[in-house]
Design a protein around this motif. Sequence first.
Motif, short mmCIF file in Angstrom:
data_model
loop_
_atom_site.label_atom_id
_atom_site.label_comp_id
_atom_site.label_asym_id
_atom_site.label_seq_id
_atom_site.Cartn_x
_atom_site.Cartn_y
_atom_site.Cartn_z
N LYS A 189 78.17 15.86 -82.63
CA LYS A 189 78.32 15.36 -83.86
C LYS A 189 77.73 13.93 -83.67
CE LYS A 189 81.13 13.82 -87.77
NZ LYS A 189 82.32 14.08 -88.33
N LYS A 190 78.22 13.37 -82.44
CA LYS A 190 77.49 12.00 -82.09
C LYS A 190 76.00 12.09 -81.90
CE LYS A 190 78.63 7.98 -79.37
NZ LYS A 190 79.57 7.30 -78.19
N LYS A 191 75.64 13.23 -81.14
CA LYS A 191 74.33 13.23 -80.74
C LYS A 191 73.51 13.39 -81.87
CE LYS A 191 72.75 17.37 -79.69
NZ LYS A 191 72.12 18.65 -79.05
N GLU A 192 73.89 14.22 -83.04
CA GLU A 192 73.30 14.65 -84.08
C GLU A 192 73.11 13.58 -85.14
OE1 GLU A 192 71.56 17.20 -85.01
OE2 GLU A 192 72.17 18.16 -83.13
N ASN A 193 74.12 12.58 -85.21
CA ASN A 193 73.90 11.17 -85.85
C ASN A 193 73.10 10.62 -85.19
OD1 ASN A 193 76.11 12.02 -87.52
ND2 ASN A 193 77.57 11.11 -86.13
N LEU A 194 72.97 10.39 -84.04
CA LEU A 194 71.94 9.60 -83.18
C LEU A 194 70.50 10.03 -83.50
CD1 LEU A 194 73.52 8.69 -79.95
CD2 LEU A 194 73.19 7.24 -81.51
N LYS A 195 70.36 11.39 -83.48
CA LYS A 195 69.04 12.31 -83.54
C LYS A 195 68.72 12.04 -84.97
CE LYS A 195 67.93 15.95 -81.62
NZ LYS A 195 68.15 17.61 -81.50
N GLY A 196 69.65 11.95 -86.05
CA GLY A 196 69.41 11.73 -87.46
C GLY A 196 68.58 10.14 -87.70
N GLY A 197 69.23 9.31 -86.99
CA GLY A 197 68.29 7.96 -86.80
C GLY A 197 67.04 8.03 -86.29
N LEU A 198 66.81 8.84 -85.36
CA LEU A 198 65.43 8.76 -84.82
C LEU A 198 64.44 9.58 -85.47
CD1 LEU A 198 66.62 10.13 -81.05
CD2 LEU A 198 65.69 7.78 -81.97
N LYS A 199 64.48 10.16 -86.70
CA LYS A 199 63.82 10.70 -87.53
C LYS A 199 62.98 9.54 -88.12
CE LYS A 199 66.49 14.81 -88.68
NZ LYS A 199 67.43 15.41 -90.01
N LEU A 200 63.68 8.54 -88.05
CA LEU A 200 62.65 7.44 -88.65
C LEU A 200 61.64 6.70 -87.57
CD1 LEU A 200 65.74 5.34 -90.18
CD2 LEU A 200 64.18 6.93 -91.30
N VAL A 201 61.75 7.26 -86.31
CA VAL A 201 60.87 6.58 -85.29
C VAL A 201 59.28 6.52 -85.90
CG1 VAL A 201 59.92 6.71 -82.99
CG2 VAL A 201 62.27 7.15 -83.34
N GLU A 202 58.57 7.69 -86.15
CA GLU A 202 57.57 7.84 -86.54
C GLU A 202 57.09 6.75 -87.82
OE1 GLU A 202 55.13 9.43 -84.94
OE2 GLU A 202 56.78 10.00 -83.26
N GLY A 203 58.06 6.84 -88.74
CA GLY A 203 57.71 5.70 -89.78
C GLY A 203 57.54 4.53 -89.55
N VAL A 204 58.49 4.28 -88.44
CA VAL A 204 58.69 2.92 -87.92
C VAL A 204 57.15 2.27 -86.89
CG1 VAL A 204 59.83 1.32 -86.26
CG2 VAL A 204 60.95 2.59 -87.94
N LYS A 205 57.07 3.44 -86.32
CA LYS A 205 55.64 3.34 -85.64
C LYS A 205 54.41 3.02 -86.60
CE LYS A 205 56.98 5.72 -81.24
NZ LYS A 205 56.90 6.97 -80.55
N GLU A 206 54.34 4.11 -87.71
CA GLU A 206 53.12 3.72 -88.37
C GLU A 206 53.28 2.34 -89.10
OE1 GLU A 206 53.41 7.10 -91.13
OE2 GLU A 206 52.69 8.42 -89.40
N GLU A 207 54.45 2.02 -89.61
CA GLU A 207 54.49 0.63 -90.20
C GLU A 207 54.10 -0.48 -89.13
OE1 GLU A 207 58.64 0.30 -91.65
OE2 GLU A 207 58.39 1.81 -93.09
N LEU A 208 54.49 -0.32 -87.83
CA LEU A 208 54.19 -1.05 -86.99
C LEU A 208 52.67 -1.39 -86.97
CD1 LEU A 208 55.07 -3.18 -84.84
CD2 LEU A 208 55.44 -1.45 -83.16
N SER A 209 52.14 -0.31 -86.74
CA SER A 209 50.54 -0.13 -86.33
C SER A 209 49.89 -0.98 -87.60
CB SER A 209 50.02 1.23 -86.16
OG SER A 209 50.65 1.79 -85.18
N ALA A 210 50.32 -0.68 -88.99
CA ALA A 210 49.82 -1.18 -90.12
C ALA A 210 49.95 -2.56 -90.02
CB ALA A 210 50.45 -0.62 -91.36
N GLN A 211 51.13 -3.07 -89.76
CA GLN A 211 51.31 -4.59 -89.80
C GLN A 211 50.74 -5.36 -88.57
OE1 GLN A 211 55.59 -4.37 -89.44
NE2 GLN A 211 56.26 -4.26 -91.48
#
Length: 659
Positions: A189-211
């Motif tokens: 459960k803890k792993k799945e919760n952590l992996k749920g947060g990792l779904k945002l990684v690509e979006g954050v990377k794209e935002e970082l590149s744009a910024q």
Amino acid sequence: MIILGLKLFNIRSYRNAKINFDEKISVFSGRTGSGKSTVLVAIEYALFGSMINLSNSSILRRGAIHGWVELSFKQRGHEYTITRGLKRKGVSIGVDEKNMSITKNGETIPLLARATDLTQKILQILGFPEKSNPVELFQVTSYTRQDEIKKIISMRPEERQQYIDRTLQISKYQLAYDNLKDVINYFEKKKENLKGGLKLVEGVKEELSAQVRELENLRKTVEQTEKELKKVVEDHEKIYSELKEYEDQEKSFQEQKQEFDRALGRVQNLKTSIIGMQEELSTIKKKLGKQETLPANSHDLESEKTAIETQVSMLSSQSKEVFTSLEELGSRMLGKKTCPLCKQELDENLLSGIKTGYEQKIEQINKKIVQLKKQRRELEESLGKARKAEEESREMEANKIWVKKTEERLSTSIKECEELEKRKIVLETELKDHDKLEKMVNALRMEEKEFYSKKESLSQKLGIMSSNIHSMNEKIESKKRLLSEFEITEKKVKKLEEIMKTLNNLRESIRNIREVVRNKFLEDFRYEFQKKFEEIRRSEGEYSVDIKNDYEPIAFADNEETRIESLSGGEKTSVALSYRLALSEIAARASELHRTELLLLDEPTTGFDSDDIKSLPQILRNIQSIPQMIIVTHEPELKNAADTVFEVTKKKGVSEITF
């Protein structure tokens, strides 16, 4: 452990009893309720104290102030004596700490005066594991309560398997196996919760590149704007310098213009002054020609006037003094019956006479003052004429001097006026170029204003862009920190996956270990069961016994399986007792206890039929592997199994034991 002796003082129905035990079989026989089972309760209480879950009030004799149990036993070549005391404290019963001890070979073992310390020391002597339930383990290995001989073999298969697994401490593997599943689920459960947060990684990377791209564009714009601002500043400074130069010229011109205006004014004033001086000079000269000297005696007139004024002042002072005296006298008479001056009785006539006297005196003074003022006016007229004559004389002399000076000043003014006229011609020429200069200055001012406005606009724009760059840098740093946290999270996920893999492997290993341990115990259990059965039956029957994988006991006759329920009473009793003794042996071995030397049986015939009871004495005597048995029973037949018989009777509520 071999029990050597037991002493009871005010314990349950016993007042004072002493029992010496030998090895082999001791039977306590008596009617139900005579106090037989108290012997076994006292042994268990001496060993485990409050752990047996009996209240102190159920152990201390009713009405007794204090009581105690003393148990002597032999363990691994040493003799021990345990004493546990109880005492009544008001309505409650507690441990008697002063009557609590343990000796080894006659020497007292030092302990704190606490029941728990005594119990822990006994458990160490008996070799009970620290994390075990000592009372339950003792009951499995040495103490069989009522109805427990046949109870195990008559249990349902699942119930019996759980009981034996718990007794042999195999259930701890199942518990660990089940608990590990909860732990694995927790980490999953803890792993799945952590992996749920990792779904945002690509979006954050794209935002970082744009910024980052936006930041780069901002920096280029800032660089271009700074260059533009630099040029504007340079142009502004150039225009400002040029404007400053023209403004200085303008200032100089204005000063000259002011000087010109002043000069014009001065020329006009001089012309007017010249005309005036000329006219005045002509008038004065004519007046000087007609001026005659008049006699004057102003000094004498002044002296006479001063004398008259002195008299007027003196008379005015006298008038004021008289008036003041009148007011003071009036104040003094206010509220009086007699006059403070003449001491006469005050009445209206007296008051009127006094007032009239003062008023007449004031009137005389005022008449004299009027006469003197008239004389002064006449003197002043004469004095005015005298002064005027003297002034005209002085004025004539002054006019002569003025005429001379005026003629000189007039000559100077005429020359100055001529000079100013010349300067005026020069300034008028210079004024013709002023319009051109003024237009140029105004144009430069407009241009300077535009450059200043542009410079301020660019500076403000740079400030906004700098603020945006700062804000963008903060956003980028925030994204980088977030990505760093994502990296840490990914490492955590990998670590959790490794932990879960390890736990799953461990869980599988525990299950395998459980099966190995269980199979080993089952093999030993089967061996001990067959061994005890042969020991008890002594080859008297045609049956052999075995244990299935679920711990179910079975019998064989001519190699054919026979259900236990179909055996005779004696055979069933032999199976049940063999099974019970084998379990005790295996349980002791699993807990690393010393080999079972003691067997306590409390009413072992409970649930037995007559055939079972008749066969039990011989079965018990056939058991040679257990050195000491202590049996409590109300069945007379069991006396036949005894080496020593203790008769227990109760008279008037007091139990007694006879040998």
